[in-house]
Scaffold this motif. Structure first.
Motif: not given
Length: 263
Positions: A182-193
């Motif tokens: 979950a943490l990696a996915a959240i970080a990926a979403v933030v970075v991508l946006l």
């Protein structure tokens, strides 16, 4: 003719030769790395340090037009009528540096030295940003220049803008951060946006935005279609919509739509 008057012409000649040689060198290095001739193939190393920001294999095909465009520019700037132009004097050495950094990134990433590769790609992004910024100051003199210079730099900068984020994520896994969960996915979403917002700002304020926007959308699609967590898929879709919307606004409100689109 005095030595003083000969010096600019000599410097121009040296610069053009260096750019041509480095344009060829980066293609050779990329080809060797892609076949495993030097280190591990980039895709293999990327999968070893996979994160939700890993792009699908097909997305990396964008390197073909980037390298081809860079080589075409190298030939173009070496023509006798082009060597002494101010625009080439302002960006030529920066593009030469970008070729060195690109080759260095390929070699260090293939060797598994991800922190060094991260420094290389960050420096590459800076070099390309300088060139991209300087190209906004004056219009192209021909359609050929729009294609081989403006188009190539825009496409290259757009792709590296996202590739830097991908490389940073992989480097995080290399140093021990989680690449899944979950943490990696959240970080990926933030970075991508965040990258999408930055890309949109560049589109709204720059020129030759079609090439830049295409690369950004291509990268976001490559991430979203590589079977990441649902949140990353949604973020990728949002990134695509935001960049396309910004591009549309730029092209419809620019005083010179042709320049805004193609440089």
């Amino acid at each position: 003719m005095t030595v003083t008057s000969q010096r600019p012409a000599l410097v121009d000649l040296v610069r053009t030769i260096v750019v041509v040689l480095l344009a060829v060198l980066q293609i050779v290095v990329s080809a060797l790395a892609g076949t495993g001739g030097v280190g591990e193939p980039i895709g293999v190393v990327a999968r070893d340090y996979a994160t939700p920001l890993l792009a699908a294999g097909w997305a990396f095909a964008i390197w073909a037009p980037i390298y081809a465009g860079f080589l075409a520019y190298a030939v173009y700037q070496a023509l006798p009528g082009q060597r002494g132009r101010q625009i080439h004097r302002e960006i030529g050495w920066w593009l030469a540096v970008s070729a060195v950094l690109n080759a260095g990134w390929v070699l260090s990433f293939g060797a598994g030295w991800l922190p060094l590769a991260e420094l290389m790609i960050l420096a590459l992004l800076v070099a390309l940003a300088v060139v991209f910024g300087r190209l906004t100051r004056q219009p192209a003199e021909s359609v050929l220049e729009r294609v081989v210079l403006r188009g190539t730099v825009a496409l290259y900068t757009g792709w590296v803008s996202f590739a830097t984020a991908l490389g940073t994520a992989a480097t995080g896994v290399w140093v021990g951060l989680p690449g899944t969960g979950a943490l990696a996915a959240i970080a990926a979403v933030v970075v991508l946006l965040a990258v999408a917002v930055i890309a949109s700002w560049v589109v709204l304020s720059g020129t030759a935005v079609v090439g830049y926007a295409f690369a950004a959308v291509w990268a976001a699609a490559g991430i979203a279609l590589n079977d990441p967590p649902a949140g990353v898929v949604v973020a990728g879709a949002i990134a695509i919509v935001v960049v396309i919307a910004a591009t549309t606004r730029r092209l419809t409100t620019a005083g010179n739509p042709m320049r805004a689109a193609w440089g």
